[in-house]
Motif scaffolding. Sequence first.
Motif, mmCIF file in Angstrom:
data_model
loop_
_atom_site.group_PDB
_atom_site.id
_atom_site.type_symbol
_atom_site.label_atom_id
_atom_site.label_comp_id
_atom_site.label_asym_id
_atom_site.label_seq_id
_atom_site.Cartn_x
_atom_site.Cartn_y
_atom_site.Cartn_z
ATOM 1 N N THR A 88 0.838 -1.198 0.000
ATOM 2 C CA THR A 88 0.000 0.000 0.000
ATOM 3 C C THR A 88 0.874 1.250 0.000
ATOM 4 O O THR A 88 2.063 1.205 0.350
ATOM 5 C CB THR A 88 -0.901 0.028 1.242
ATOM 6 O OG1 THR A 88 -0.082 0.139 2.416
ATOM 7 C CG2 THR A 88 -1.761 -1.229 1.318
ATOM 8 N N LYS A 89 0.292 2.375 -0.369
ATOM 9 C CA LYS A 89 1.034 3.626 -0.348
ATOM 10 C C LYS A 89 1.525 3.987 1.057
ATOM 11 O O LYS A 89 2.683 4.402 1.215
ATOM 12 C CB LYS A 89 0.185 4.754 -0.934
ATOM 13 C CG LYS A 89 -0.095 4.586 -2.420
ATOM 14 C CD LYS A 89 -0.997 5.682 -2.939
ATOM 15 C CE LYS A 89 -1.343 5.475 -4.402
ATOM 16 N NZ LYS A 89 -2.269 6.513 -4.903
ATOM 17 N N PRO A 90 0.695 3.839 2.111
ATOM 18 C CA PRO A 90 1.223 4.116 3.450
ATOM 19 C C PRO A 90 2.390 3.210 3.834
ATOM 20 O O PRO A 90 3.320 3.651 4.510
ATOM 21 C CB PRO A 90 0.007 3.880 4.359
ATOM 22 C CG PRO A 90 -1.169 4.136 3.479
ATOM 23 C CD PRO A 90 -0.764 3.629 2.136
ATOM 24 N N ARG A 91 2.352 1.948 3.408
ATOM 25 C CA ARG A 91 3.466 1.061 3.729
ATOM 26 C C ARG A 91 4.735 1.519 3.019
ATOM 27 O O ARG A 91 5.822 1.534 3.619
ATOM 28 C CB ARG A 91 3.137 -0.367 3.323
ATOM 29 C CG ARG A 91 4.274 -1.345 3.612
ATOM 30 C CD ARG A 91 3.897 -2.756 3.272
ATOM 31 N NE ARG A 91 5.043 -3.658 3.410
ATOM 32 C CZ ARG A 91 5.003 -4.957 3.160
ATOM 33 N NH1 ARG A 91 3.871 -5.520 2.767
ATOM 34 N NH2 ARG A 91 6.079 -5.696 3.295
ATOM 35 N N TYR A 143 -2.287 8.786 3.696
ATOM 36 C CA TYR A 143 -1.371 8.353 4.747
ATOM 37 C C TYR A 143 -1.980 8.544 6.137
ATOM 38 O O TYR A 143 -1.789 7.718 7.038
ATOM 39 C CB TYR A 143 -0.046 9.104 4.614
ATOM 40 C CG TYR A 143 0.458 9.025 3.193
ATOM 41 C CD1 TYR A 143 1.078 7.872 2.732
ATOM 42 C CD2 TYR A 143 0.246 10.067 2.291
ATOM 43 C CE1 TYR A 143 1.501 7.768 1.411
ATOM 44 C CE2 TYR A 143 0.661 9.967 0.978
ATOM 45 C CZ TYR A 143 1.286 8.819 0.533
ATOM 46 O OH TYR A 143 1.677 8.705 -0.767
ATOM 47 N N GLN A 158 -5.018 8.281 7.098
ATOM 48 C CA GLN A 158 -6.064 7.323 7.439
ATOM 49 C C GLN A 158 -5.494 5.975 7.883
ATOM 50 O O GLN A 158 -6.243 5.117 8.348
ATOM 51 C CB GLN A 158 -6.979 7.104 6.222
ATOM 52 C CG GLN A 158 -7.685 8.351 5.721
ATOM 53 C CD GLN A 158 -8.893 8.720 6.563
ATOM 54 O OE1 GLN A 158 -9.060 9.856 6.963
ATOM 55 N NE2 GLN A 158 -9.743 7.762 6.848
ATOM 56 N N ASP A 159 -4.185 5.771 7.729
ATOM 57 C CA ASP A 159 -3.590 4.474 8.006
ATOM 58 C C ASP A 159 -3.093 4.401 9.453
ATOM 59 O O ASP A 159 -2.105 5.058 9.799
ATOM 60 C CB ASP A 159 -2.431 4.214 7.044
ATOM 61 C CG ASP A 159 -1.914 2.794 7.167
ATOM 62 O OD1 ASP A 159 -2.443 1.919 6.471
ATOM 63 O OD2 ASP A 159 -0.989 2.557 7.952
ATOM 64 N N GLN A 185 -1.542 2.020 11.038
ATOM 65 C CA GLN A 185 -0.230 1.386 11.191
ATOM 66 C C GLN A 185 0.895 2.390 10.986
ATOM 67 O O GLN A 185 1.903 2.353 11.703
ATOM 68 C CB GLN A 185 -0.099 0.215 10.221
ATOM 69 C CG GLN A 185 -1.025 -0.942 10.539
ATOM 70 C CD GLN A 185 -0.860 -2.105 9.581
ATOM 71 O OE1 GLN A 185 -0.408 -1.930 8.444
ATOM 72 N NE2 GLN A 185 -1.213 -3.293 10.025
ATOM 73 N N LEU A 186 0.739 3.286 10.015
ATOM 74 C CA LEU A 186 1.753 4.310 9.795
ATOM 75 C C LEU A 186 1.823 5.248 10.994
ATOM 76 O O LEU A 186 2.915 5.589 11.472
ATOM 77 C CB LEU A 186 1.449 5.102 8.520
ATOM 78 C CG LEU A 186 2.409 6.249 8.195
ATOM 79 C CD1 LEU A 186 3.839 5.750 8.037
ATOM 80 C CD2 LEU A 186 1.956 6.988 6.935
ATOM 81 N N ARG A 187 0.680 5.640 11.510
ATOM 82 C CA ARG A 187 0.668 6.532 12.670
ATOM 83 C C ARG A 187 1.333 5.859 13.875
ATOM 84 O O ARG A 187 2.126 6.488 14.587
ATOM 85 C CB ARG A 187 -0.770 6.943 13.010
ATOM 86 C CG ARG A 187 -1.492 7.706 11.893
ATOM 87 C CD ARG A 187 -2.701 8.443 12.424
ATOM 88 N NE ARG A 187 -3.614 7.576 13.150
ATOM 89 C CZ ARG A 187 -4.676 6.968 12.616
ATOM 90 N NH1 ARG A 187 -4.928 7.112 11.318
ATOM 91 N NH2 ARG A 187 -5.474 6.216 13.357
#
Length: 235
Positions: free
Chosen positions: A53-56, A81, A83-84, A86-88
Motif C-alpha cells: 500500500t502507499k502508506p506502507r 497516509y 487514514q492508516d 499502522q503508519l501513525r
Amino acid sequence: MARTTQIGVFLAYATRRGRALIDRRLYLPEHSWCTDPERRRAAGIPDEVAFATKPRLAGEMIAAALDGGITASWVTGDEAYGQDPQLRTALEERGIGYVLAVAGSIRVRINHGRTPIRADTVAGRLPSTAWHRQSAGNGAKGPRFYDWAWIHVGTGSHRHLVIRRNRSTGELAFCLCWAPAKVPLSELVRVAGVAGASRNASRPRRAKSDSTTTRSGTGPHGTGTSPSPCLPWPS
C-alpha cells in the motif's frame, strides 16, 4: 501502442532553506499490475516486488531516511497516509510527531477516549471561541490565514484533532496530530503549512509508460502522481 500511467510515492524533506525529494517508490496496483505476469515482465518489474500500500511504502522510506541519519521532528502527509493507523503507530513508536490529513468522516474519541464521534461532527459543535485565526505560512499572495481549532482525542494530552476552516468558503479540513511532548496549536499549524507548501512545490507530474518500458522524468518531478509524505525540519 498501449500506454498506462505509472504511480509513485515520494518522500520530501523540508528545511528552512527549501524542500527536496529524497526518496521514491513505484506503486503497483494490486489487481491491474501485481497479478499480471506478462505486464510485469514487459515492464521489467522483478518477481520479488510484491504489492504494498502507499502508506506502507511511505513508512519504508521514512524509516530508511531516519535510519540513514536524517533528523526530523515531524512527518506530514495527505489523507492517503493519515487514514492508516499502522503508519501513525510506527511514527509514534519512533518518537516522530505527525500532522496527517484525514477525512471528515473519520471517527475520533473525545472525553478522554470514552466517546467516539466523527471529526466533521466535532467541528459543527465547537463554539465560536474555539476558533483562532492563524497563518499557515506564506503563499504566492502572502500569508495564508485560516481559522483553526483543536481538541484532545484519545487518552493523554499529546494527541489532537486539528480543524482548519477556510475563512471565505467555510470549507473544513482535518488533521490527526501527535507529538512526543506538548506543543501549542501554532506549532501544529506551522507543520500543516509545511505540508501544503511541499505538495504544491514538489508534486510530481504524470509520467507515462508503454507496454515495454517505464520512463521517469529527471530533476524534481520524477514518476507518478501520488502526493508526497514530507519530513519537515526539526523544530
